[in-house]
Design a protein around this motif. Structure first.
Motif, PDB file in Angstrom:
ATOM      1  N   SER A 104     -29.053  15.571  -1.625  1.00 19.38           N
ATOM      2  CA  SER A 104     -30.301  15.937  -0.941  1.00 19.38           C
ATOM      3  C   SER A 104     -31.147  14.696  -0.667  1.00 19.38           C
ATOM      4  O   SER A 104     -31.063  13.696  -1.377  1.00 19.38           O
ATOM      5  CB  SER A 104     -31.088  16.922  -1.804  1.00 19.38           C
ATOM      6  N   ARG A 105     -31.947  14.790   0.376  1.00 18.90           N
ATOM      7  CA  ARG A 105     -32.833  13.680   0.737  1.00 18.90           C
ATOM      8  C   ARG A 105     -33.983  13.621  -0.257  1.00 18.90           C
ATOM      9  O   ARG A 105     -34.562  14.640  -0.620  1.00 18.90           O
ATOM     10  CB  ARG A 105     -33.343  13.859   2.156  1.00 18.90           C
ATOM     11  N   ARG A 106     -34.344  12.382  -0.659  1.00 18.54           N
ATOM     12  CA  ARG A 106     -35.374  12.217  -1.682  1.00 18.54           C
ATOM     13  C   ARG A 106     -36.398  11.169  -1.253  1.00 18.54           C
ATOM     14  O   ARG A 106     -36.098  10.247  -0.487  1.00 18.54           O
ATOM     15  CB  ARG A 106     -34.745  11.789  -3.010  1.00 18.54           C
ATOM     16  N   THR A 107     -37.601  11.313  -1.778  1.00 15.06           N
ATOM     17  CA  THR A 107     -38.635  10.294  -1.578  1.00 15.06           C
ATOM     18  C   THR A 107     -38.406   9.144  -2.549  1.00 15.06           C
ATOM     19  O   THR A 107     -37.661   9.272  -3.533  1.00 15.06           O
ATOM     20  CB  THR A 107     -40.033  10.877  -1.830  1.00 15.06           C
ATOM     21  N   LEU A 108     -39.062   8.031  -2.284  1.00 12.37           N
ATOM     22  CA  LEU A 108     -38.995   6.896  -3.206  1.00 12.37           C
ATOM     23  C   LEU A 108     -39.460   7.313  -4.594  1.00 12.37           C
ATOM     24  O   LEU A 108     -38.855   6.936  -5.601  1.00 12.37           O
ATOM     25  CB  LEU A 108     -39.838   5.737  -2.683  1.00 12.37           C
ATOM     26  N   LEU A 109     -40.527   8.081  -4.664  1.00  9.42           N
ATOM     27  CA  LEU A 109     -41.027   8.509  -5.969  1.00  9.42           C
ATOM     28  C   LEU A 109     -39.939   9.243  -6.741  1.00  9.42           C
ATOM     29  O   LEU A 109     -39.715   8.973  -7.928  1.00  9.42           O
ATOM     30  CB  LEU A 109     -42.249   9.406  -5.814  1.00  9.42           C
ATOM     31  N   GLN A 110     -39.249  10.166  -6.076  1.00 12.49           N
ATOM     32  CA  GLN A 110     -38.213  10.939  -6.759  1.00 12.49           C
ATOM     33  C   GLN A 110     -37.067  10.047  -7.224  1.00 12.49           C
ATOM     34  O   GLN A 110     -36.539  10.212  -8.327  1.00 12.49           O
ATOM     35  CB  GLN A 110     -37.692  12.034  -5.828  1.00 12.49           C
ATOM     36  N   LYS A 111     -36.676   9.089  -6.390  1.00 16.35           N
ATOM     37  CA  LYS A 111     -35.579   8.188  -6.760  1.00 16.35           C
ATOM     38  C   LYS A 111     -35.938   7.353  -7.983  1.00 16.35           C
ATOM     39  O   LYS A 111     -35.157   7.251  -8.939  1.00 16.35           O
ATOM     40  CB  LYS A 111     -35.235   7.268  -5.587  1.00 16.35           C
ATOM     41  N   VAL A 112     -37.119   6.749  -7.938  1.00 13.37           N
ATOM     42  CA  VAL A 112     -37.533   5.884  -9.054  1.00 13.37           C
ATOM     43  C   VAL A 112     -37.746   6.725 -10.310  1.00 13.37           C
ATOM     44  O   VAL A 112     -37.363   6.319 -11.423  1.00 13.37           O
ATOM     45  CB  VAL A 112     -38.804   5.105  -8.682  1.00 13.37           C
ATOM     46  N   TRP A 113     -38.331   7.889 -10.145  1.00 12.38           N
ATOM     47  CA  TRP A 113     -38.587   8.778 -11.281  1.00 12.38           C
ATOM     48  C   TRP A 113     -37.277   9.164 -11.959  1.00 12.38           C
ATOM     49  O   TRP A 113     -37.143   9.088 -13.188  1.00 12.38           O
ATOM     50  CB  TRP A 113     -39.309  10.025 -10.771  1.00 12.38           C
ATOM     51  N   ASP A 114     -36.301   9.576 -11.160  1.00 13.79           N
ATOM     52  CA  ASP A 114     -35.015   9.996 -11.722  1.00 13.79           C
ATOM     53  C   ASP A 114     -34.317   8.852 -12.451  1.00 13.79           C
ATOM     54  O   ASP A 114     -33.726   9.045 -13.525  1.00 13.79           O
ATOM     55  CB  ASP A 114     -34.098  10.528 -10.614  1.00 13.79           C
ATOM     56  N   ARG A 138     -52.509   9.602  -8.527  1.00  3.26           N
ATOM     57  CA  ARG A 138     -52.008   8.945  -9.744  1.00  3.26           C
ATOM     58  C   ARG A 138     -51.320   7.637  -9.412  1.00  3.26           C
ATOM     59  O   ARG A 138     -51.237   6.736 -10.244  1.00  3.26           O
ATOM     60  CB  ARG A 138     -51.019   9.887 -10.453  1.00  3.26           C
ATOM     61  N   ALA A 139     -50.795   7.552  -8.206  1.00  4.31           N
ATOM     62  CA  ALA A 139     -50.099   6.345  -7.752  1.00  4.31           C
ATOM     63  C   ALA A 139     -50.093   6.341  -6.234  1.00  4.31           C
ATOM     64  O   ALA A 139     -50.331   7.368  -5.593  1.00  4.31           O
ATOM     65  CB  ALA A 139     -48.669   6.297  -8.287  1.00  4.31           C
ATOM     66  N   GLY A 140     -49.835   5.185  -5.660  1.00  4.60           N
ATOM     67  CA  GLY A 140     -49.686   5.063  -4.216  1.00  4.60           C
ATOM     68  C   GLY A 140     -48.624   4.024  -3.937  1.00  4.60           C
ATOM     69  O   GLY A 140     -48.475   3.062  -4.701  1.00  4.60           O
ATOM     70  N   TYR A 141     -47.863   4.210  -2.875  1.00  7.29           N
ATOM     71  CA  TYR A 141     -46.806   3.238  -2.597  1.00  7.29           C
ATOM     72  C   TYR A 141     -46.493   3.168  -1.114  1.00  7.29           C
ATOM     73  O   TYR A 141     -46.834   4.064  -0.328  1.00  7.29           O
ATOM     74  CB  TYR A 141     -45.533   3.568  -3.386  1.00  7.29           C
ATOM     75  N   VAL A 142     -45.842   2.063  -0.742  1.00  6.56           N
ATOM     76  CA  VAL A 142     -45.310   1.839   0.601  1.00  6.56           C
ATOM     77  C   VAL A 142     -43.822   1.580   0.439  1.00  6.56           C
ATOM     78  O   VAL A 142     -43.399   0.861  -0.482  1.00  6.56           O
ATOM     79  CB  VAL A 142     -45.988   0.635   1.284  1.00  6.56           C
ATOM     80  N   ASN A 143     -43.005   2.145   1.299  1.00  6.55           N
ATOM     81  CA  ASN A 143     -41.562   1.922   1.205  1.00  6.55           C
ATOM     82  C   ASN A 143     -41.234   0.447   1.446  1.00  6.55           C
ATOM     83  O   ASN A 143     -41.787  -0.187   2.356  1.00  6.55           O
ATOM     84  CB  ASN A 143     -40.826   2.782   2.230  1.00  6.55           C
ATOM     85  N   SER A 177     -37.803   5.980   0.815  1.00  5.55           N
ATOM     86  CA  SER A 177     -37.647   7.415   1.056  1.00  5.55           C
ATOM     87  C   SER A 177     -36.619   7.666   2.154  1.00  5.55           C
ATOM     88  O   SER A 177     -36.593   6.960   3.175  1.00  5.55           O
ATOM     89  CB  SER A 177     -38.983   8.028   1.462  1.00  5.55           C
ATOM     90  N   ASP A 178     -35.774   8.643   1.959  1.00  8.37           N
ATOM     91  CA  ASP A 178     -34.755   8.990   2.943  1.00  8.37           C
ATOM     92  C   ASP A 178     -35.414   9.621   4.177  1.00  8.37           C
ATOM     93  O   ASP A 178     -36.432  10.313   4.072  1.00  8.37           O
ATOM     94  CB  ASP A 178     -33.772   9.991   2.353  1.00  8.37           C
ATOM     95  N   ASP A 179     -34.807   9.380   5.334  1.00  5.76           N
ATOM     96  CA  ASP A 179     -35.256  10.081   6.533  1.00  5.76           C
ATOM     97  C   ASP A 179     -35.121  11.587   6.305  1.00  5.76           C
ATOM     98  O   ASP A 179     -34.074  12.057   5.838  1.00  5.76           O
ATOM     99  CB  ASP A 179     -34.405   9.672   7.742  1.00  5.76           C
ATOM    100  N   GLY A 180     -36.172  12.304   6.622  1.00  9.75           N
ATOM    101  CA  GLY A 180     -36.130  13.748   6.440  1.00  9.75           C
ATOM    102  C   GLY A 180     -36.414  14.214   5.034  1.00  9.75           C
ATOM    103  O   GLY A 180     -36.275  15.409   4.727  1.00  9.75           O
ATOM    104  N   ALA A 181     -36.818  13.282   4.144  1.00  9.12           N
ATOM    105  CA  ALA A 181     -37.158  13.687   2.773  1.00  9.12           C
ATOM    106  C   ALA A 181     -38.338  14.654   2.810  1.00  9.12           C
ATOM    107  O   ALA A 181     -39.271  14.476   3.592  1.00  9.12           O
ATOM    108  CB  ALA A 181     -37.505  12.462   1.937  1.00  9.12           C
ATOM    109  N   PRO A 182     -38.329  15.681   1.984  1.00  5.83           N
ATOM    110  CA  PRO A 182     -39.428  16.656   1.989  1.00  5.83           C
ATOM    111  C   PRO A 182     -40.653  16.137   1.236  1.00  5.83           C
ATOM    112  O   PRO A 182     -40.517  15.476   0.201  1.00  5.83           O
ATOM    113  CB  PRO A 182     -38.816  17.861   1.263  1.00  5.83           C
ATOM    114  N   TYR A 183     -41.816  16.428   1.776  1.00  8.44           N
ATOM    115  CA  TYR A 183     -43.080  16.067   1.136  1.00  8.44           C
ATOM    116  C   TYR A 183     -43.853  17.334   0.803  1.00  8.44           C
ATOM    117  O   TYR A 183     -43.715  18.361   1.475  1.00  8.44           O
ATOM    118  CB  TYR A 183     -43.907  15.161   2.053  1.00  8.44           C
ATOM    119  N   ASP A 184     -44.675  17.258  -0.214  1.00  8.54           N
ATOM    120  CA  ASP A 184     -45.500  18.400  -0.594  1.00  8.54           C
ATOM    121  C   ASP A 184     -46.684  18.575   0.335  1.00  8.54           C
ATOM    122  O   ASP A 184     -47.247  19.661   0.442  1.00  8.54           O
ATOM    123  CB  ASP A 184     -45.981  18.223  -2.032  1.00  8.54           C
TER     124      ASP A 184
END
Length: 479
Positions: free
Chosen positions: A2-12, A230-235, A268-275
């Motif tokens: 599945s497509r993931r955001t940078l946050l999800q990748k680093v978190w995992d 809580r955090a902010g980031y740029v790819n 973040s992957d292209d098409g990654a879902p955001y809240d």
């Protein structure tokens, strides 16, 4: 996959385990420490007979309490001297690298981390300072933590933290002349509110952000916390990689090329879902100035100070639903600031001008401020300080002659430190002074005087205010 955001990748990648509380135990790749939030943390370690788990993943500097003018020891401020001595003692005892006042690497913790190459994409970073979100500019996930959490990271290199949602904030187009990253983040906070980011990490993107330098991206990420995130980031991208190349702690040679490939995969992957997703037109942003007592209370330099009666009457201001835009909050801010509702922000007299802080004390910030004051003199009634964020920034600025530009204009040119951003060193406001500041917080008493007043703006806008003696649209001075 599945497509993931940078946050999800680093978190995992950094998850040690899921805790019964619902929190995640995250491994922290880099722990930055300074003199203010560590003395009690180290004392708690000793009381438990614990040591520092990964001293090689810990890096210390001194910034908050250091005088930027007279740095002779012992410091005149007894508490500051005690904090300094405690950090020196703790770093020696636990084998922690320390950029002290005698080191050419000393500076504000959120300035030296990136410039030394300690901050890298895909990392988890923690520091006992709320503006640790700065490091997210590199595609890291960075958290500000409290003293008890500093203790936990020292002892275990782990942090217990609640899972986060991700809000994608896309800034389209290009910024106009005289409009800077500081204006972008003030615009975002004004729109979403000082509590709008609670429970979120902010991912910043879009052409306006992609076109920013790393210094500018750090400014945007720095103030994520002021919007409640809580955090902010740029790819990470080629701009990120060019900045890191050749930094003291960055990989070298083939290792750097391999690191680049891995860093790029963290984006973040292209098409990654955001809240949630928000789009802001960068072309429409103008220089912004705070007029109130939190960073969400700002207006464009051509606009007027809000009227609480309009908010109570159900106008667009009230319809935003932000806690910082309701009639009561507006009224409290107006009363403290002594400003008139409906008055233009331009023309507001300033007494002090401060270029500095972890938000805006890097070389490009100083260059833009110097560009405005070059060949000018500050207004006779203004006291002005230019404070580099690190010794390296100061050295680079002096190599370009920027210090001479500031001195000739009437600014004080200081040593590296947090300076007038907060009231923990000799650089403070007096009485009801109004300060045009490139820092990050305009809370009551933030700059040392319980009645002092802070107007947040970009370094170029601060420089324009210093010269004119009042809030001025810097675009006019830049032609």
């Amino acid at each position: 996959m599945s497509r993931r955001t940078l946050l999800q990748k680093v978190w995992d990648l950094h998850t040690v385990r899921r805790l019964p509380t619902g929190q995640t135990q995250l491994f922290i790749g880099l722990h930055l420490i300074h003199e203010v939030t560590t003395p009690q943390a180290f004392d708690m370690l000793r009381a438990r007979g614990a040591g520092v788990a990964f001293p090689e993943r810990t890096y210390a500097t001194v910034d908050h309490i250091v005088p930027t003018q007279d740095q002779r020891r012992p410091f005149a401020d007894e508490l500051a001297e005690q904090m300094m001595a405690a950090l020196e003692r703790n770093c020696r005892e636990f084998g922690i690298r320390f950029a002290d006042l005698g080191s050419d690497r000393q500076g504000i913790v959120h300035v030296i981390g990136p410039e030394l190459g300690l901050t890298q994409p895909g990392m988890t970073i923690a520091c006992g300072d709320s503006h640790t979100s700065t490091h997210g500019a590199f595609g890291a996930v960075a958290f500000g933590i409290g003293t008890s959490q500093v203790r936990d990271v020292l002892a275990s290199q782990c942090l217990a933290i609640d899972p986060l949602k991700v809000r994608r904030i896309t800034v389209t187009g290009a910024l106009g002349p005289g409009v800077y990253a500081k204006d972008v983040i003030l615009e975002i906070i004004a729109r979403l509110g000082v509590k709008g980011g609670v429970g979120f990490a902010y991912e910043y993107g879009g052409t306006a952000v992609e076109g920013m330098s790393m210094d500018e991206r750090m400014t945007v990420c720095n103030m994520s916390i002021e919007g409640g995130a809580r955090a902010g980031y740029v790819n990470p991208d080629e701009t990120t990689f060019r900045y890191l190349a050749g930094r003291p702690f960055a990989p070298e040679g083939d290792a750097f090329e391999r690191a680049k490939e891995w860093w790029a995969s963290m984006a973040s992957d292209d098409g990654a879902p955001y809240d949630d997703e928000v789009t802001i037109e960068g072309d429409a942003i103008e220089p912004r100035v705070t007029w109130g007592i939190n960073p969400g209370q700002s207006v464009g330099v051509s606009e007027r100070i809000p009227d609480p009666r309009a908010a109570a009457g159900g106008t667009a201001v009230a319809e935003t639903g932000k806690a910082d835009a309701d009639a009561e909050a507006l009224g409290e801010a107006l009363e403290f600031m002594g400003f008139a509702a409906g008055a233009p922000i331009a023309g507001t007299k300033v007494d002090v001008a401060f270029v500095g802080s972890c938000t805006n004390s890097r070389l490009t910030d100083l260059r833009e401020a110097a560009r405005v004051v070059r060949g000018q003199r500050i207004a006779p009634h203004v006291r002005a300080l230019a404070v580099p964020g690190s010794k390296a920034v100061r050295q680079a600025a002096e190599a370009e002659g920027l210090h001479e530009v500031f001195l000739e204009a009437g600014f004080e040119w200081r040593g590296a430190g947090c300076s007038m951003c907060l009231a923990m060193n000799p650089d403070r406001l007096n009485g009801r002074e109004v300060c045009a500041s490139s820092s990050n917080r305009n809370f009551k008493g933030r700059q040392g005087s319980p009645t002092g007043r802070t107007l947040l703006m970009s370094p170029a806008m601060v420089a324009a205010a210093a010269v004119s003696g009042e809030v001025t649209d810097v675009r006019r001075m830049l032609g």
